[in-house]
Scaffold this motif. Structure first.
Motif, PDB file in Angstrom:
ATOM      1  N   TRP A 130       0.857  -1.186   0.000  1.00 29.12           N
ATOM      2  CA  TRP A 130       0.000   0.000   0.000  1.00 29.12           C
ATOM      3  C   TRP A 130       0.890   1.232   0.000  1.00 29.12           C
ATOM      4  CZ3 TRP A 130      -0.761   4.087   3.503  1.00 29.12           C
ATOM      5  CH2 TRP A 130      -1.863   4.892   3.234  1.00 29.12           C
ATOM      6  N   GLN A 131       0.426   2.271  -0.673  1.00 24.30           N
ATOM      7  CA  GLN A 131       1.091   3.572  -0.557  1.00 24.30           C
ATOM      8  C   GLN A 131       0.035   4.649  -0.481  1.00 24.30           C
ATOM      9  OE1 GLN A 131       3.778   4.009  -3.855  1.00 24.30           O
ATOM     10  NE2 GLN A 131       2.215   4.744  -5.232  1.00 24.30           N
ATOM     11  N   SER A 132       0.390   5.745   0.181  1.00 20.33           N
ATOM     12  CA  SER A 132      -0.573   6.815   0.450  1.00 20.33           C
ATOM     13  C   SER A 132      -0.906   7.632  -0.789  1.00 20.33           C
ATOM     14  CB  SER A 132      -0.036   7.731   1.550  1.00 20.33           C
ATOM     15  OG  SER A 132       1.188   8.325   1.141  1.00 20.33           O
ATOM     16  N   SER A 133       0.032   7.733  -1.727  1.00 20.93           N
ATOM     17  CA  SER A 133      -0.158   8.540  -2.938  1.00 20.93           C
ATOM     18  C   SER A 133       1.026   8.275  -3.855  1.00 20.93           C
ATOM     19  CB  SER A 133      -0.227  10.036  -2.581  1.00 20.93           C
ATOM     20  OG  SER A 133       0.999  10.441  -1.987  1.00 20.93           O
ATOM     21  N   VAL A 134       1.089   9.001  -4.936  1.00 22.87           N
ATOM     22  CA  VAL A 134       2.252   8.946  -5.814  1.00 22.87           C
ATOM     23  C   VAL A 134       3.359   9.756  -5.148  1.00 22.87           C
ATOM     24  CG1 VAL A 134       3.124   9.582  -8.097  1.00 22.87           C
ATOM     25  CG2 VAL A 134       0.796   8.713  -7.855  1.00 22.87           C
ATOM     26  N   PRO A 135       4.580   9.227  -5.085  1.00 22.33           N
ATOM     27  CA  PRO A 135       5.651  10.010  -4.450  1.00 22.33           C
ATOM     28  C   PRO A 135       5.996  11.247  -5.271  1.00 22.33           C
ATOM     29  CG  PRO A 135       6.547   8.021  -5.449  1.00 22.33           C
ATOM     30  CD  PRO A 135       5.059   7.933  -5.576  1.00 22.33           C
ATOM     31  N   PRO A 136       6.483  12.293  -4.630  1.00 18.78           N
ATOM     32  CA  PRO A 136       6.877  13.506  -5.370  1.00 18.78           C
ATOM     33  C   PRO A 136       7.913  13.168  -6.447  1.00 18.78           C
ATOM     34  CG  PRO A 136       6.898  13.927  -3.011  1.00 18.78           C
ATOM     35  CD  PRO A 136       6.691  12.448  -3.188  1.00 18.78           C
ATOM     36  N   SER A 137       7.818  13.845  -7.574  1.00 19.40           N
ATOM     37  CA  SER A 137       8.688  13.537  -8.718  1.00 19.40           C
ATOM     38  C   SER A 137      10.160  13.850  -8.447  1.00 19.40           C
ATOM     39  CB  SER A 137       8.210  14.300  -9.955  1.00 19.40           C
ATOM     40  OG  SER A 137       8.273  15.694  -9.724  1.00 19.40           O
ATOM     41  N   ASP A 138      10.451  14.691  -7.460  1.00 16.43           N
ATOM     42  CA  ASP A 138      11.847  15.049  -7.179  1.00 16.43           C
ATOM     43  C   ASP A 138      12.511  14.124  -6.158  1.00 16.43           C
ATOM     44  OD1 ASP A 138      10.416  15.886  -4.937  1.00 16.43           O
ATOM     45  OD2 ASP A 138      11.516  17.757  -4.716  1.00 16.43           O
ATOM     46  N   THR A 139      11.881  12.985  -5.875  1.00 12.08           N
ATOM     47  CA  THR A 139      12.390  12.090  -4.838  1.00 12.08           C
ATOM     48  C   THR A 139      12.868  10.780  -5.442  1.00 12.08           C
ATOM     49  OG1 THR A 139      10.772  13.013  -3.312  1.00 12.08           O
ATOM     50  CG2 THR A 139      11.821  10.956  -2.657  1.00 12.08           C
ATOM     51  N   TRP A 140      14.062  10.369  -5.036  1.00 13.38           N
ATOM     52  CA  TRP A 140      14.556   9.049  -5.416  1.00 13.38           C
ATOM     53  C   TRP A 140      13.937   8.042  -4.458  1.00 13.38           C
ATOM     54  CZ3 TRP A 140      18.453   5.958  -2.730  1.00 13.38           C
ATOM     55  CH2 TRP A 140      18.729   4.759  -3.394  1.00 13.38           C
ATOM     56  N   VAL A 141      13.172   7.124  -5.000  1.00 15.55           N
ATOM     57  CA  VAL A 141      12.530   6.088  -4.198  1.00 15.55           C
ATOM     58  C   VAL A 141      13.191   4.759  -4.536  1.00 15.55           C
ATOM     59  CG1 VAL A 141      10.359   4.936  -3.639  1.00 15.55           C
ATOM     60  CG2 VAL A 141      10.354   7.381  -4.206  1.00 15.55           C
ATOM     61  N   PRO A 142      14.008   4.232  -3.627  1.00 12.63           N
ATOM     62  CA  PRO A 142      14.693   2.970  -3.910  1.00 12.63           C
ATOM     63  C   PRO A 142      13.711   1.797  -3.935  1.00 12.63           C
ATOM     64  CG  PRO A 142      15.116   3.643  -1.658  1.00 12.63           C
ATOM     65  CD  PRO A 142      14.339   4.762  -2.305  1.00 12.63           C
ATOM     66  N   ALA A 143      14.053   0.800  -4.711  1.00 10.13           N
ATOM     67  CA  ALA A 143      13.250  -0.419  -4.742  1.00 10.13           C
ATOM     68  C   ALA A 143      13.343  -1.115  -3.390  1.00 10.13           C
ATOM     69  CB  ALA A 143      13.747  -1.345  -5.845  1.00 10.13           C
ATOM     70  N   GLN A 144      12.297  -1.825  -3.021  1.00  9.43           N
ATOM     71  CA  GLN A 144      12.349  -2.557  -1.758  1.00  9.43           C
ATOM     72  C   GLN A 144      13.182  -3.827  -1.883  1.00  9.43           C
ATOM     73  OE1 GLN A 144       8.396  -2.901  -0.069  1.00  9.43           O
ATOM     74  NE2 GLN A 144       8.557  -0.839   0.737  1.00  9.43           N
ATOM     75  N   ASP A 145      13.228  -4.433  -3.043  1.00  4.58           N
ATOM     76  CA  ASP A 145      14.105  -5.579  -3.323  1.00  4.58           C
ATOM     77  C   ASP A 145      13.986  -6.728  -2.325  1.00  4.58           C
ATOM     78  OD1 ASP A 145      15.100  -4.523  -5.670  1.00  4.58           O
ATOM     79  OD2 ASP A 145      16.799  -3.560  -4.692  1.00  4.58           O
ATOM     80  N   VAL A 146      12.822  -6.947  -1.796  1.00  5.20           N
ATOM     81  CA  VAL A 146      12.598  -8.138  -0.979  1.00  5.20           C
ATOM     82  C   VAL A 146      12.107  -9.213  -1.941  1.00  5.20           C
ATOM     83  CG1 VAL A 146      11.292  -9.161   0.926  1.00  5.20           C
ATOM     84  CG2 VAL A 146      12.048  -6.774   1.056  1.00  5.20           C
TER      85      VAL A 146
END
Length: 155
Positions: A132-148
């Protein structure tokens, strides 16, 4: 020179704290974000999460990963650790545990963005993963993969 924030409101950090017996008894605390306005990711990982099946009482195990972009607050880590441990004797389905944890963090922190990945180990031969996620992350943010990795069994 910046002013050092006060931590007098914290009730758990630096003190002996008994493990809460259930998530409703757990006290989740927060501290001031030192970089308000900057979009950075805070990652909380609980690779040995446990709860109980609400019907059989059998243990359930998960690797839970939470990423969030703080607004004004950060979760205080000891209170988070105690919250996660409080599920050990709590009976709830995978989806309920996952969404309850997300809801508690959203209510406490009001983050810019939050996502949770709950990678549950198999019961009855079927792994159940909850995302689940609350919304789309801001475009200026690096969001790393969870890689589990997904559960593969022996194959």
């Amino acid at each position: 020179m910046t002013e050092t924030p006060s931590y007098e409101h914290l009730t758990l950090l630096g003190k002996h704290s008994a493990q809460p017996t259930n998530p409703h008894a757990a006290v989740l605390e927060r501290v001031v974000n030192p970089a308000v306005g900057k979009h950075y990711i805070v990652r909380l990982t609980c690779p040995e999460f446990t709860s109980l099946c609400p019907l059989t009482g059998q243990p359930d195990f998960a690797h839970i990963m939470i990423d969030y972009i703080p607004n004004n607050w950060l979760v205080e880590s000891k209170s988070f650790k105690l919250l996660m441990g409080s599920y050990r004797n709590h009976g709830a389905f995978h989806e309920a545990c996952t969404m309850e944890i997300a809801g508690k963090l959203i209510s406490l922190l009001d983050p810019v963005w939050l996502r949770i990945g709950a990678y549950w180990y198999p019961r009855g031969g079927i792994p159940i993963d909850v995302f689940w996620q609350s919304s789309v992350p801001p475009s200026d943010t690096w969001v790393p993969a969870q890689d589990v990795p997904s559960y593969r069994g022996r194959g």
